[in-house]
Design an enzyme around this catalytic site. Structure first.
Site, PDB file in Angstrom:
ATOM      1  N   SER A   1     -36.368  -8.683 -35.413  1.00  0.00           N
ATOM      2  CA  SER A   1     -37.018  -8.356 -34.139  1.00  0.00           C
ATOM      3  C   SER A   1     -36.764  -6.888 -33.834  1.00  0.00           C
ATOM      4  CB  SER A   1     -36.402  -9.222 -33.030  1.00  0.00           C
ATOM      5  OG  SER A   1     -36.760  -8.725 -31.754  1.00  0.00           O
TER       6      SER A   1
ATOM      7  N   TYR B   1     -29.031 -12.839 -28.377  1.00  0.00           N
ATOM      8  CA  TYR B   1     -30.266 -12.869 -29.187  1.00  0.00           C
ATOM      9  C   TYR B   1     -30.339 -11.598 -30.040  1.00  0.00           C
ATOM     10  CZ  TYR B   1     -35.231 -12.784 -30.413  1.00  0.00           C
ATOM     11  OH  TYR B   1     -36.421 -12.720 -31.099  1.00  0.00           O
TER      12      TYR B   1
HETATM   13  N1  LIG Z   1     -42.570 -13.825 -30.166  1.00  0.00           N
HETATM   14  C1  LIG Z   1     -41.981 -12.636 -30.139  1.00  0.00           C
HETATM   15  O1  LIG Z   1     -42.227 -11.805 -29.245  1.00  0.00           O
HETATM   16  C2  LIG Z   1     -40.986 -12.266 -31.221  1.00  0.00           C
HETATM   17  C3  LIG Z   1     -40.583 -10.928 -31.300  1.00  0.00           C
HETATM   18  C4  LIG Z   1     -39.672 -10.570 -32.270  1.00  0.00           C
HETATM   19  C5  LIG Z   1     -39.183 -11.503 -33.157  1.00  0.00           C
HETATM   20  N2  LIG Z   1     -39.583 -12.805 -33.051  1.00  0.00           N
HETATM   21  C6  LIG Z   1     -39.013 -13.774 -33.994  1.00  0.00           C
HETATM   22  O2  LIG Z   1     -40.053 -14.460 -34.640  1.00  0.00           O
HETATM   23  C7  LIG Z   1     -39.572 -15.725 -35.089  1.00  0.00           C
HETATM   24  C8  LIG Z   1     -40.598 -16.802 -34.767  1.00  0.00           C
HETATM   25  O3  LIG Z   1     -40.693 -16.924 -33.363  1.00  0.00           O
HETATM   26  P1  LIG Z   1     -42.059 -17.197 -32.594  1.00  0.00           P
HETATM   27  O4  LIG Z   1     -42.255 -16.071 -31.659  1.00  0.00           O
HETATM   28  O5  LIG Z   1     -43.130 -17.558 -33.535  1.00  0.00           O
HETATM   29  O6  LIG Z   1     -41.612 -18.450 -31.695  1.00  0.00           O
HETATM   30  P2  LIG Z   1     -42.163 -19.957 -31.580  1.00  0.00           P
HETATM   31  O7  LIG Z   1     -43.621 -19.959 -31.382  1.00  0.00           O
HETATM   32  O8  LIG Z   1     -41.283 -20.580 -30.537  1.00  0.00           O
HETATM   33  O9  LIG Z   1     -41.826 -20.566 -33.011  1.00  0.00           O
HETATM   34  C9  LIG Z   1     -40.499 -20.815 -33.435  1.00  0.00           C
HETATM   35  C10 LIG Z   1     -40.530 -21.669 -34.657  1.00  0.00           C
HETATM   36  O10 LIG Z   1     -39.180 -21.885 -35.099  1.00  0.00           O
HETATM   37  C11 LIG Z   1     -39.006 -23.289 -35.312  1.00  0.00           C
HETATM   38  N3  LIG Z   1     -37.611 -23.664 -35.086  1.00  0.00           N
HETATM   39  C12 LIG Z   1     -36.869 -23.505 -33.960  1.00  0.00           C
HETATM   40  N4  LIG Z   1     -35.643 -24.015 -34.144  1.00  0.00           N
HETATM   41  C13 LIG Z   1     -35.608 -24.502 -35.417  1.00  0.00           C
HETATM   42  C14 LIG Z   1     -34.633 -25.148 -36.198  1.00  0.00           C
HETATM   43  N5  LIG Z   1     -33.405 -25.415 -35.715  1.00  0.00           N
HETATM   44  N6  LIG Z   1     -34.937 -25.514 -37.459  1.00  0.00           N
HETATM   45  C15 LIG Z   1     -36.173 -25.274 -37.968  1.00  0.00           C
HETATM   46  N7  LIG Z   1     -37.143 -24.651 -37.284  1.00  0.00           N
HETATM   47  C16 LIG Z   1     -36.863 -24.275 -36.020  1.00  0.00           C
HETATM   48  C17 LIG Z   1     -39.953 -23.952 -34.318  1.00  0.00           C
HETATM   49  O11 LIG Z   1     -40.323 -25.259 -34.724  1.00  0.00           O
HETATM   50  P3  LIG Z   1     -39.622 -26.617 -34.239  1.00  0.00           P
HETATM   51  O12 LIG Z   1     -39.345 -26.462 -32.770  1.00  0.00           O
HETATM   52  O13 LIG Z   1     -40.615 -27.640 -34.582  1.00  0.00           O
HETATM   53  O14 LIG Z   1     -38.366 -26.733 -35.041  1.00  0.00           O
HETATM   54  C18 LIG Z   1     -41.145 -23.034 -34.420  1.00  0.00           C
HETATM   55  O15 LIG Z   1     -41.929 -23.383 -35.541  1.00  0.00           O
HETATM   56  C19 LIG Z   1     -38.210 -15.921 -34.436  1.00  0.00           C
HETATM   57  O16 LIG Z   1     -37.192 -15.668 -35.373  1.00  0.00           O
HETATM   58  C20 LIG Z   1     -38.194 -14.875 -33.336  1.00  0.00           C
HETATM   59  O17 LIG Z   1     -36.887 -14.441 -33.034  1.00  0.00           O
HETATM   60  C21 LIG Z   1     -40.487 -13.203 -32.115  1.00  0.00           C
END
Ligand SMILES: NC(=O)c1ccc[n+]([C@@H]2O[C@H](COP(=O)([O-])OP(=O)(O)OC[C@H]3O[C@@H](n4cnc5c(N)ncnc54)[C@H](OP(=O)(O)O)[C@@H]3O)[C@@H](O)[C@H]2O)c1
Length: 268
Positions: free
Chosen positions: A142, A155
């Site tokens: 991130s 985080y």
């Molecule tokens: N969105 C942003 O602004 C942003 C910015 C920078 C970085 N990121 C990073 O991008 C990544 C993806 O996030 P996102 O934004 O796409 O969020 P999201 O839409 O909430 O997706 C998160 C994913 O992680 C899975 N997950 C959560 N806990 C888990 C576990 N214990 N085991 C296996 N899978 C798990 C969830 O599926 P289940 O709940 O079905 O397990 C879901 O598929 C993260 O690492 C986040 O830190 C996001």
């Protein structure tokens, strides 16, 4: 590594947001995709809806914080497809708020999913890749891993841990045929903060101004094709990392200008 027809790619956090967008982009380019997350029915639906040969994609329900579950998921994927060319350690969770108000359970959960989940995923996938003498690892960190923000101390720490891990591991993998890219997304339109919308810090913008996960997925696959060590998206996120490396005070000033005083309240 160019993703194309027959590429075998495993994505964690594939049920939603960035992981789901990556799964779609990979499948559209002909890849066979392993879909890992906890929600099995959602993964089954996604495997059926992705473009490509029927039965070409694999739902791999697992909790990435449980090492044995991740190892079993990687084994199932390798058994079904004969190997693994690309792994994306993307699964993650966020709990924002002042550190002193964050429960020990949430601290442990973020550490277990974001940091250890990455380690278990990469550890499990590396063995078949190194044995085959080819492959690529992507770690989704991130912007907070380049410069952490107040109200996201834990985080940010998990995201910085991913950055440090990837930096060292890319060098360790020299000569193995396996490479590694760390991705630094800025604010992306996903469900990551849906459970905490009411308590997001003032510096957070998100929502309408967040970038598209599909555009991020394209940027990540372009970085994999070019074997870049990092990819920042939007690009401004990378400049913030550079500014912070030169002078954290300079980065503070930029952040205050872009996001207001809550992004860097101290001036000493
Ligand atoms: N969105 C942003 O602004 C942003 C910015 C920078 C970085 N990121 C990073 O991008 C990544 C993806 O996030 P996102 O934004 O796409 O969020 P999201 O839409 O909430 O997706 C998160 C994913 O992680 C899975 N997950 C959560 N806990 C888990 C576990 N214990 N085991 C296996 N899978 C798990 C969830 O599926 P289940 O709940 O079905 O397990 C879901 O598929 C993260 O690492 C986040 O830190 C996001």
């Amino acid at each position: 590594m160019e993703v194309g027809s027959g590429t075998r790619a495993l994505v964690t956090g594939a049920s939603s947001g960035i992981g789901r967008a990556l799964a779609h982009t990979l499948a559209a380019r002909g890849a066979r995709v392993g879909l890992a997350a906890r929600s099995a029915p959602e993964l089954e639906r996604l495997a059926a809806e992705l473009p490509g040969l029927a039965g070409g994609h694999h739902a791999l329900p697992c909790d990435v914080s449980e090492r044995s579950q991740v190892e079993a998921a990687v084994e199932r994927f390798v058994a079904a497809t004969g190997g693994i060319d690309l792994v994306v350690a993307n699964a993650g969770i966020a709990h924002y708020g002042p550190f002193r108000e964050l429960s020990p359970e949430r601290i442990e959960q973020m550490t277990a999913v974001n940091w250890l989940g990455t380690v278990w995923t990469v550890r499990a996938a590396l063995e078949p890749m190194v044995a085959a003498g080819r492959g690529h690892v992507v770690i989704v960190s991130s912007g907070a891993g380049q410069r952490a923000f107040p109200d996201a101390a834990v985080y940010g720490a998990t995201k910085a841990a991913q950055r440090a891990f990837g930096e060292a591991l890319r060098h360790e993998l020299a000569g193995t045929g396996v490479s590694l890219t760390v991705a630094f997304p800025g604010e992306i339109a996903t469900a990551l903060h849906d459970h905490e919308k009411a308590r997001m810090p003032a510096w957070y913008r998100g929502d309408a101004r967040a970038a598209s996960p599909d555009a991020l997925a394209d940027a990540i696959l372009a970085a994999v094709a070019a074997d870049r060590r990092t990819v920042a998206f939007p690009r401004l996120v990378g400049l913030l990392g550079v500014a912070n490396g030169i002078s954290p005070r300079f980065a503070d000033a930029i952040l205050r200008r872009l996001r207001g005083p809550s992004a860097a309240p101290r001036r000493d």
